[in-house]
Design a protein around this motif. Sequence first.
Motif, PDB file in Angstrom:
ATOM      1  N   ASP A 253       0.859  -1.191   0.000  1.00 49.58           N
ATOM      2  CA  ASP A 253       0.000   0.000   0.000  1.00 49.58           C
ATOM      3  C   ASP A 253       0.890   1.234   0.000  1.00 49.58           C
ATOM      4  O   ASP A 253       1.691   1.431   0.908  1.00 49.58           O
ATOM      5  CB  ASP A 253      -0.917  -0.003   1.229  1.00 49.58           C
ATOM      6  N   ARG A 254       0.744   2.032  -1.043  1.00 51.29           N
ATOM      7  CA  ARG A 254       1.573   3.233  -1.146  1.00 51.29           C
ATOM      8  C   ARG A 254       0.749   4.486  -0.908  1.00 51.29           C
ATOM      9  O   ARG A 254       1.143   5.578  -1.297  1.00 51.29           O
ATOM     10  CB  ARG A 254       2.202   3.288  -2.520  1.00 51.29           C
ATOM     11  N   HIS A 325     -10.224  -0.242   2.464  1.00 51.65           N
ATOM     12  CA  HIS A 325     -10.785   0.709   1.499  1.00 51.65           C
ATOM     13  C   HIS A 325     -10.911   0.132   0.096  1.00 51.65           C
ATOM     14  O   HIS A 325     -11.578   0.725  -0.736  1.00 51.65           O
ATOM     15  CB  HIS A 325      -9.919   1.957   1.452  1.00 51.65           C
ATOM     16  N   ASP A 326     -10.226  -0.973  -0.181  1.00 57.29           N
ATOM     17  CA  ASP A 326     -10.073  -1.457  -1.551  1.00 57.29           C
ATOM     18  C   ASP A 326      -9.343  -0.399  -2.382  1.00 57.29           C
ATOM     19  O   ASP A 326      -8.840   0.567  -1.842  1.00 57.29           O
ATOM     20  CB  ASP A 326     -11.421  -1.844  -2.187  1.00 57.29           C
ATOM     21  N   GLY A 327      -9.326  -0.552  -3.694  1.00 57.35           N
ATOM     22  CA  GLY A 327      -8.539   0.356  -4.523  1.00 57.35           C
ATOM     23  C   GLY A 327      -7.194  -0.286  -4.815  1.00 57.35           C
ATOM     24  O   GLY A 327      -6.874  -1.354  -4.301  1.00 57.35           O
ATOM     25  N   GLN A 328      -6.416   0.403  -5.668  1.00 57.22           N
ATOM     26  CA  GLN A 328      -5.118  -0.170  -6.053  1.00 57.22           C
ATOM     27  C   GLN A 328      -4.035   0.432  -5.169  1.00 57.22           C
ATOM     28  O   GLN A 328      -3.623   1.576  -5.359  1.00 57.22           O
ATOM     29  CB  GLN A 328      -4.857   0.135  -7.528  1.00 57.22           C
ATOM     30  N   HIS A 335      -5.514   8.775 -10.151  1.00 53.84           N
ATOM     31  CA  HIS A 335      -6.291   7.960 -11.067  1.00 53.84           C
ATOM     32  C   HIS A 335      -6.048   6.471 -10.837  1.00 53.84           C
ATOM     33  O   HIS A 335      -6.970   5.679 -10.691  1.00 53.84           O
ATOM     34  CB  HIS A 335      -5.952   8.346 -12.504  1.00 53.84           C
ATOM     35  N   ASN A 336      -4.764   6.095 -10.761  1.00 58.31           N
ATOM     36  CA  ASN A 336      -4.454   4.677 -10.631  1.00 58.31           C
ATOM     37  C   ASN A 336      -4.952   4.074  -9.318  1.00 58.31           C
ATOM     38  O   ASN A 336      -5.217   2.880  -9.233  1.00 58.31           O
ATOM     39  CB  ASN A 336      -2.950   4.448 -10.744  1.00 58.31           C
ATOM     40  N   ALA A 337      -5.036   4.905  -8.298  1.00 63.10           N
ATOM     41  CA  ALA A 337      -5.469   4.373  -6.995  1.00 63.10           C
ATOM     42  C   ALA A 337      -6.912   3.895  -7.049  1.00 63.10           C
ATOM     43  O   ALA A 337      -7.362   3.195  -6.153  1.00 63.10           O
ATOM     44  CB  ALA A 337      -5.299   5.427  -5.925  1.00 63.10           C
ATOM     45  N   GLN A 338      -7.629   4.273  -8.095  1.00 64.59           N
ATOM     46  CA  GLN A 338      -9.042   3.898  -8.252  1.00 64.59           C
ATOM     47  C   GLN A 338      -9.893   4.337  -7.071  1.00 64.59           C
ATOM     48  O   GLN A 338     -10.515   3.533  -6.396  1.00 64.59           O
ATOM     49  CB  GLN A 338      -9.173   2.386  -8.506  1.00 64.59           C
TER      50      GLN A 338
END
Lengths: 1288, 283
Positions: A253-254, A325-328, A335-338
């Motif tokens: 997770d970044r 939270h889900d997401g990338q 944008h990429n984190a969705q």
Amino acid sequence: MPATDSFFRSLSKTHTVFALNSILLLLATLWMLHDDHNDEWRSWQQKWDRIEDARLAGIGLDQQGTLDSETEKLKDRIQERDTFLERIETQLNELKAELAVRKGAAATKLRATKPKRTFRDVARANYDLAIRDMDPNAHEKLTAFNEKRDAVEVLERELQAADLKVKETQGKIAELTGQEIDAKKAKKELADAVTLTRDTREKIAPENTFQAIKRWLMEQPVIDGFNSHHKIRQDWLPDQRITLGMSQTARFDRCRTCHLGINRVLTGNVPEFPFAAEAEIGASPANWVKNAGFPHPFATHPRPDVYLTAASPHPLTEFGCTVCHDGQGSATSFHNAQHGANHPAEYKKWNGKYGFFPNHYWEYPMQPRRLRESTCLKCHHEVVELGINPDHGATAPKLYRGWQLVRNFGCFGCHEITGFDGTNRIGPDLRLEPATAELKTAIDADPNQVAGRMRKVGPSLAHVSLKTNADWLSRWIRKPADFRPTTRMPQFFDLSNQQDDEHGKPFGPVEIAAVTHFLIETSKTASKGFSLDTVPEGITPDAKRGEIAFRQRGCLACHAHKAVPDPDKKLSATFGPDLSRIQDKIPHDEKNPAAASSNGFRWLYTWLKDPQKHSPRTRMPNLFLEAEGEGEKRTDPAADIAAFLLSQPAGSLAGEAVPNADDAVLDELVKLYAGKVIGAARAEAMVKLGGKYPETDPTGDEIELVGEELTREMKLAYVGRRTVSRYGCYGCHNIPGFETARPIGTKLEDWGRKDRTKLALEHIEEYLHHHGEADGSSTRERVETEMKQARAHTLGKRKFGSRDEEEAATRGSFFYASLLHHGREGFLWQKLRAPRSYDFEKTRTKGYDERLRMPKFTFAPTPAENEEAIEAIATFILGLVAEPPPVKYVYTPDTQVADRIEGERLLQKFNCVGCHMVDAPEIRVKTTIENLPDSSLTPAEFPEARELLLKIRPARTVQLTPDKDGNVSYSFHGLSVARPGPDDDDLDPEEREFAYNLWESITFNWMGKDEKGKPTPQTRTVLPSARMLVPEPNLISETPARGGRFAQWLVTDILSRAREPNRDLAWQQSPPPLIAEGVKVQTPWLYRFLKNPNRLRHTTVLRMPRFNLDDDEARALANYFAAADKAEYPYQPVPQRQPDYLGDRDAEFNGADHDYLTESWRLFNAPLCIKCHSLGGRQFKAVDPKKDIRGPNLDMVRDRLQSDWVQVWLSNPKWFTPYTSMPQPFAKNQKLFPQHFGGDGLKQTTAVRDALMNYNRLMERDGTYVPPVAAKPAAGAPAANKQGAAKP
Amino acid sequence: MTSVVRAIAATAIATASLGLLTGCGGGASATPTVTYKAGDKSVDTGGGPVTQIDGTGTLSGTIRLVGTAPTPEVFVAKGTAKRDTNVCGAEVAIIDQSLQVGEGNGIANVFIYIDKAPPGAPIPAAPTAPAVFDQKGCVFLPHAMVVRSSQTVLIKSQDNAGHNTHTYPGRSRSFNGAIKALERDGVPLIYNKHERTPFPVKCDMHSWMQAFHLALDHPWGTITRADGSFELKGLPATELTLRVWHEKAGGRGGFLERKLKVTIPKDGSATVDKEFQLSDFGL
């Protein structure tokens, strides 16, 4: 011409090309370096530096003096801690010295005891030898032994006392050592804070030029690749695996790369960068610092007590971000984190600003804010703790509500939610309990299965023919809301996919008629041998009495009735059905509704008297409505209530009558269904020729068709049974013959990961274009309007008042947009709003039996509230992913917390909280330190009792931080005693007061000043029952009590009818609050009481009913109370029955001719307790049975109450129940019975407690107490200060 | 009310209550040790310009009933008590005292008082002698009484049977203690706060036993005598709002009159004669 280089290439040209290439390459490299340097996240980190800079400037970087004073303050506090530590150390040294002395004393005692023990043993041996040798002087040896033994016993007791003192000192040392450790820790924290301030300054805005240059350099392109302070921040979570494609991998997770302040908290769990919705990302950091409100991504995570901090249950290093939270997680750009937009307008804004769009290939996009709580379900399978939590409050209220709605509306009856994979827990478990006891035993015996535990939500239909008739039943099935708008029963018929002339319109009514026929006939068979109770002879039911009984006996805790209007929603009883029209449902003698002879009346009477007789798994309790009184005054409350309910004015029968089944249509249906089993041709032949069903032993519903000749009744029964099977009626109702039928709907345990391509959206877009709203209007048009508003909001043109308002106003557009993009959220939303709408324009191609069958539920009265409920349900359903994380992440509370959670579930299941308050109302007030409530004991109260009270029910600590005007704010739990009336208008606002009785102990801590004006910590403990007076302007909020709506309503109801209204007495007549119940009662007793409650209180107007509890449920509830109060359980010790305790008391009492317990028994039987209680074999004698206050019988105390509680209760009853009539029996400043224990109140209190705890022993030994006849004082004799009853 | 006035009033109340609290030594927990000297204390207005009220006057009058009062119910006929027979109603029957009508149809035990002491009026000190609240034959004596909120009330008993005294004040700490038989020393009780309305005092062991108390932070309250007459001396000479309260006056929280305006002339006297209907008493 020889070939030369120049023949092939022109050097100058080559140089030019090479030079150009080099330049291009350099530019490309520079461009690449620039682009790499210009990553989105780096700009966030740069902005973050500016925040830190501005913040430090704020606390005085440019005002060195302020910063210094801050540091000085910290240092002062360190000094304070040091002084405190020194004091503790001195005390510790003293105590250690004392311990040494005491240990020495104990050792001396031990040394003295040891030889005596030997002498005793020698004497015993001598005696034994004498016996063996038949020594005639054996008895002398026995005497010698007895003497030695007694001597040893005296010494033993002294030794014990000495040991006790040693332990006491050790205890004090342990306590002080604890304080010492705490103080050292606090000191270290302060020292760290000083260092942190210095270091942070050094880092962000170095004063040193070299440092400043170094910092600037490290931010430059290329160089920043070498451990710059601007860097990607990464949390590696090897245990939190994520499924990518077909394989699982560890999570990275970044998120913290941009969310830089997310875990920054100040001491006391205060967010360092509090989020502010109005903070604009474009504004200057200095502005945010000034307003102390930050936008994302800089804001600190809300609720640091629950999330991210090391002390919270979800530390960042273990949980990361995306598991919740889900997401990338690996993304470093917006944008990429969705991220998940909360509504389309927000999406549009993001799209414009960050080029954001949803990536369909990322399977786990972030949950939008409105559905965020759904992911909690991954680990929190029981859900309860997310809604009710004494430590953190409601942390996922929407999810909790969704879970409750699914339970209350019985979704699991058709859609099983299996929480187990074998016996491994994978999520919430909502499955029906086994239909029969045998099935339950079989599952319990199977180690690979876990039985479901939900009861069916609808009433049993086994005896429905006794309760109502076919006409009512068919109208009800057609549209339940016509009869009872608040019903939870959904609508199956007359829906959008049943409107076609060919099948829908003709088939529906026939199906209803057939179901009605089937249910009534099945019930008639099942009711053979079921006898209805009859009102005892000589009793005439009376509706007027019935109304009082209906109001007072607790019916209103679960049921609403229009005869008891509830405009302010004080009762809001929705647990059971609204009974306003029950008279229209139950056939009875309309001319004489109270006639006890009609079958309807008898059914209602039987139900009221013993609900389990009709339905063994009903949650309706047995209210003990027994006949009471003698002769002509004999009444039967069950009969009275039945008379009251049936005498309500009859209304017209609701809705349309369902016509008799049309024969031709009935035949069509028989052919349709039977044709699927035996083939269309054979079915056609069977119906047309009236032949027999070709099979003799069919397994399905066709069993109804087996017979000599196919009659109309058989056809009706067949279609009825088919319809029950098709619609799954047995998911909610007990219907004979369907015990082993399986739920008909899709299983939901992993619906949150359902493949979107499998969602059958059909013509839904078209449907919503033209229809979709409750009033028939277009959903699309509604969404367009919503979007306009939301757009105006995102552009800042017209802001919504709050986030809740924004969420409500954009609800439709969010789900609509999701639906258009094949989202699960949108599908679910429309499915719950109008389940059959997915059949839009499909009825022409779908067979009647292929059409959608899900009924339409009404979760709330208005469309907006309904959609809010749907969103809550969606939050729950979308969280069902059946992807349990590793065991260590799954919420597995310790036994005590698990018992509390299970208890909370049961409190709701049986609506215990309908009657009983479990948390008093919370009142938040503002005041000043000077006006804090008083804490001192009165001269009549015992300090020892105060200590014991605070031990068994510790005070809640409240830290007060005065603002610059000296105002403080705090909250307390208490019951209202008085509030300003309309006539108080001649008083100033400050004089218009709200008065409360405090129901807890509160310890206030604040920083005050000592005599010299030096800051000194101050503390004050306020005890329960203190009168809290809150002037009107000081009242901030009143949070209603948890539970006890009915009790509170009953109090006002009793008060409104009383000739002399008295709130305290009205409370005594109502169901008691169960506050501190866990420290009050003995758990084993509570278990027995819950299983079979006996009459305890004589002041209440109703009795605790008997609930239909399993053994497990009763045990769990009994444990709950102890667990909730952090008391010891399941067995509470009663040391007062132990010989050593009684021996000590005897030694202390040192009576000449009787022992301590005898003396206690005499005091207990003195003319005091007997005035209000039955005790010692003597009955309470009423003077006026209606007005007398009669306390509980005291024979039950021994098994029922905990001894410490009894001690505190007898010392000051108001500390536990401020409204009680029980007086303080033995005040400290009075000598009530000087002949007992010298009139010492504390000794007397303890003695009565001990007598109560040894009640059985004393009753057996001393029997019923006979009070001596008091000599009548001679007329005119001086009134001596002497007790009436002489010593026995 | 403007904010300035409100602030002044708030400060006044805060100061006054602070003064009271310190004067009482922290509420009911301690016996008062401070004695006021007459006229040495007045309601502080927090520095605002308040005209000191100069001089006092007397108010007297009679409260009467129109119509015939019903015969009071006999709770316990002489010698018939089911418990404590030789004490309760042993000498005289115990009758309902809630509405006592005397000579000239005067109503006894009506509370006449002012709630708030007017600003600027000097408040005389509370008497140092304790008030006595007794019980005899299982009846409270007196049935109604007005005390000062810092004054000690001694609960006594002439009965050779145990009682308990249970108070239901609106603002003060409530008290519920057993009172031993023939208690002559008296159990001390202090209402630590000013009360806005009279409140019941009951004995839970004998359901008929009920009296009414009122604790005021000033001396201007009394009850009517058996003939319905009353007299309040030393009232501040200004316009006052009287409360007229009786236990049977249901419906409006016991108030027969809640805002009865009366002007007290300096060194003179004013008269208030009031008549009430049976319906005012719920009859």
